[in-house]
Design a protein around this motif. Structure first.
Motif, mmCIF file in Angstrom:
data_model
loop_
_atom_site.group_PDB
_atom_site.id
_atom_site.type_symbol
_atom_site.label_atom_id
_atom_site.label_comp_id
_atom_site.label_asym_id
_atom_site.label_seq_id
_atom_site.Cartn_x
_atom_site.Cartn_y
_atom_site.Cartn_z
ATOM 1 N N LEU A 42 -53.314 45.777 32.208
ATOM 2 C CA LEU A 42 -52.917 46.790 33.185
ATOM 3 C C LEU A 42 -53.479 48.155 32.811
ATOM 4 O O LEU A 42 -53.953 48.907 33.673
ATOM 5 C CB LEU A 42 -51.390 46.852 33.292
ATOM 6 N N GLY A 78 -56.198 50.571 34.689
ATOM 7 C CA GLY A 78 -56.010 52.002 34.930
ATOM 8 C C GLY A 78 -57.183 52.833 34.438
ATOM 9 O O GLY A 78 -57.618 53.773 35.117
ATOM 10 N N LEU A 82 -51.566 54.450 35.149
ATOM 11 C CA LEU A 82 -51.653 53.055 34.710
ATOM 12 C C LEU A 82 -52.128 52.970 33.260
ATOM 13 O O LEU A 82 -51.573 52.225 32.456
ATOM 14 C CB LEU A 82 -52.618 52.282 35.611
#
Length: 308
Positions: free
Chosen positions: A127, A131, A290
């Motif tokens: 994740l 980002g 993120l």
């Protein structure tokens, strides 16, 4: 040892907004100061006056022994964290709008995550990698469109964008440097010493490039404001926010500061705010949230609440 409990939002929200407003104003004051002083004298005066402002507080708090004990890494951090990036931004805002510079400054946590991964071995999950990718795409789109009018002030806009990204990289390196070499140093001692180190590093260039014509009152006022408000007082607010709200929420100031900077630039400098700037800024902010884990951190309490 568990982390200290943070205070309710109402207890620190005012300081959060004030800090975002002050850091957003720094781009306006840099532009007003650098237009008459030049970039290096602007950066030099900023850190010199900030040192003069912070030094009495350091002595009053009895933190001089800690600064003396760690003076080498503290002074070096000032060169990387203040001297170089302040000079780069002071030059950049002469060639791009303050709003565009502030949006690029929102990439600081983005580069911070990448440097911490490469230097300190911080883990980055899928994740956070996503980002990072989104954030860098936003920067690339912003830089690609800038020569076409997204906040440029001169033909040197691409170099000015590169200067802003160089400054944000310096901030990122300085953050990892502080984690490794300044652990245990009181925040006020680190802030004061770093400004002193920056002032020493910029002192000769400041004198060498001092303007032949004495700048006017507006430029002097801008320099004093950026030194006292946007550097000295802002440092104090930032460290208070870390203690009261936690580091993740304090980091979120970086995302709100461009909003104030865009408003200041439009009101006081009559700068245009283009849809492309806003769109790319939103992409950068989403990617940065993120990459730093802020979105995950925000979801955790909600998930915990569902389980209760």
């Amino acid at each position: 040892m568990s982390a200290p409990a943070t205070q309710p939002v109402a207890a620190w929200l005012g300081e959060f907004l004030l800090l975002a407003a002050l850091w957003g104003a720094s781009f306006l004051f840099m532009r007003l100061g650098a237009s008459e002083f030049g970039p290096l004298p602007t950066a030099g005066l900023r850190v010199l006056l900030a040192t003069v402002f912070l030094w009495p507080m350091l002595l009053y708090q009895g933190q001089w022994p800690q600064l003396r004990r760690h003076w080498k890494p503290v002074l070096l951090s000032g060169v990387v964290n203040s001297a170089i990036p302040f000079a780069l931004y002071s030059w950049a805002v002469l060639h791009i709008t303050t709003g565009l510079a502030s949006i690029l400054n929102a990439t600081v946590p983005l580069f911070g995550a990448l440097v911490a991964w490469a230097w300190l071995g911080d883990r980055i999950n899928r994740l956070r990698w996503l980002g990072l990718g989104i954030g860098f795409v936003g920067v690339a789109l912003l830089a690609w469109r800038a020569p076409g009018g997204a906040g440029i002030q001169s033909a040197a806009a691409p170099w000015a964008i590169a200067a802003c990204l160089g400054a944000t990289t310096c901030y990122a390196v300085a953050a990892s440097f502080a984690r490794r070499y300044l652990a245990g140093v009181p925040p006020l001692a680190a802030a004061t010493g770093s400004q002193l180190g920056a002032a020493l590093g910029l002192f000769v260039p400041m004198l060498w490039f001092w303007p032949a014509t004495m700048p006017g009152l507006r430029a002097w006022a801008a320099i004093v404001a950026i030194a006292i408000l946007c550097t000295g007082i802002a440092y104090i607010l930032y460290f208070r926010l870390i203690a009261h709200a936690g580091p993740s929420r304090a980091l979120a100031v970086t995302f709100l500061a461009p909003v104030f900077a865009l408003v200041y630039g439009a009101v006081f400098l009559h700068e245009d705010i283009t849809p492309w700037m806003l769109g790319c800024g939103l992409v950068i902010v989403c990617g940065t949230m993120l990459s730093t884990g802020l979105i995950r951190a925000a979801r955790a309490p909600a998930q915990a609440a569902k389980r209760t």
